[in-house]
Scaffold this motif. Sequence first.
Motif, short mmCIF file in Angstrom:
data_model
loop_
_atom_site.label_atom_id
_atom_site.label_comp_id
_atom_site.label_asym_id
_atom_site.label_seq_id
_atom_site.Cartn_x
_atom_site.Cartn_y
_atom_site.Cartn_z
N GLY A 72 0.82 -1.21 0.00
CA GLY A 72 0.00 0.00 0.00
C GLY A 72 0.85 1.26 0.00
O GLY A 72 0.56 2.22 -0.71
N PHE A 73 1.92 1.26 0.82
CA PHE A 73 2.84 2.39 0.80
C PHE A 73 3.48 2.55 -0.58
O PHE A 73 3.60 3.65 -1.10
N ARG A 74 3.90 1.43 -1.18
CA ARG A 74 4.54 1.50 -2.50
C ARG A 74 3.57 2.09 -3.53
O ARG A 74 3.95 2.96 -4.31
N LEU A 75 2.33 1.61 -3.52
CA LEU A 75 1.34 2.14 -4.46
C LEU A 75 1.09 3.62 -4.21
O LEU A 75 1.01 4.42 -5.15
N GLY A 76 0.97 4.00 -2.94
CA GLY A 76 0.76 5.41 -2.62
C GLY A 76 1.91 6.28 -3.08
O GLY A 76 1.70 7.38 -3.61
N PHE A 77 3.14 5.80 -2.89
CA PHE A 77 4.31 6.57 -3.33
C PHE A 77 4.36 6.66 -4.85
O PHE A 77 4.73 7.70 -5.40
N LEU A 78 3.98 5.58 -5.55
CA LEU A 78 3.98 5.62 -7.01
C LEU A 78 2.91 6.57 -7.53
O LEU A 78 3.14 7.33 -8.48
N LEU A 79 1.72 6.55 -6.91
CA LEU A 79 0.65 7.45 -7.35
C LEU A 79 0.98 8.91 -7.04
O LEU A 79 0.56 9.81 -7.77
N ALA A 80 1.71 9.15 -5.96
CA ALA A 80 2.05 10.51 -5.57
C ALA A 80 3.34 10.98 -6.22
O ALA A 80 3.77 12.11 -5.99
N SER A 81 3.95 10.13 -7.03
CA SER A 81 5.25 10.44 -7.66
C SER A 81 6.26 10.90 -6.62
O SER A 81 6.90 11.95 -6.75
N PHE A 95 12.98 6.88 3.16
CA PHE A 95 11.84 6.00 3.46
C PHE A 95 11.25 5.43 2.19
O PHE A 95 10.92 4.24 2.13
N VAL A 96 11.10 6.25 1.16
CA VAL A 96 10.55 5.79 -0.11
C VAL A 96 11.47 4.72 -0.71
O VAL A 96 11.02 3.67 -1.18
N ASP A 107 10.36 -4.75 -3.66
CA ASP A 107 10.79 -5.23 -4.99
C ASP A 107 10.61 -6.73 -5.16
O ASP A 107 10.11 -7.17 -6.20
N PRO A 108 11.01 -7.58 -4.19
CA PRO A 108 10.80 -9.03 -4.40
C PRO A 108 9.32 -9.41 -4.52
O PRO A 108 8.99 -10.41 -5.15
N LEU A 109 8.44 -8.60 -3.96
CA LEU A 109 7.01 -8.89 -4.07
C LEU A 109 6.44 -8.49 -5.42
O LEU A 109 5.44 -9.06 -5.86
N THR A 110 7.05 -7.50 -6.06
CA THR A 110 6.52 -7.00 -7.33
C THR A 110 7.29 -7.49 -8.55
O THR A 110 6.82 -7.33 -9.66
N ASP A 111 8.46 -8.11 -8.34
CA ASP A 111 9.27 -8.59 -9.48
C ASP A 111 8.53 -9.56 -10.39
O ASP A 111 8.65 -9.46 -11.62
N PRO A 112 7.76 -10.50 -9.87
CA PRO A 112 7.06 -11.42 -10.80
C PRO A 112 6.06 -10.72 -11.72
O PRO A 112 5.69 -11.26 -12.76
N PHE A 113 5.66 -9.52 -11.38
CA PHE A 113 4.64 -8.81 -12.17
C PHE A 113 5.23 -7.73 -13.07
O PHE A 113 4.49 -7.02 -13.74
N GLN A 114 6.55 -7.61 -13.10
CA GLN A 114 7.19 -6.61 -13.96
C GLN A 114 6.99 -7.03 -15.41
O GLN A 114 7.16 -8.17 -15.78
#
Length: 126
Positions: free
Chosen positions: A77-86, A93-94, A102-109
């Motif tokens: 959720g933090f990652r998505l919020g940071f991406l949406l807020a650029s 912290f970001v 990153d290991p959680l999102t790598d399979p979806f790259q």
Amino acid sequence: MPFGKRTETVEEERGRHPTAVREREYVEPTHDARNEVDAEEQVTTTTPSAWSVARGWIGVLAAWIAIALAVVEVVLGFRLGFLLASANPNNGFVDFIHDISDPLTDPFQGYSQTEASMAASSSLRR
């Protein structure tokens, strides 16, 4: 048995009025009264069944899994919020959130096209 008398003041909606209350004085019990049985109680001990113990351990395991999934959801959720807020990726912290997620999102790259891949594909079409 002698009785004592005590006066209490009782408050009601209509006002206060004194009320007399009788009290019993303490009387030393006789030998017969000390040996008298008021009630009997039967105590039994049982060991828990294997299924009962297993349900306990399964509940503890389920609680730990729920906590782990809640932590993963918060990080994503933090990652998505940071991406949406650029958010600035150079912020500590970001950067930390991006590093641990990153290991959680790598399979979806590569599942969706980003601006860079869209620009590259449009330059190939020319």
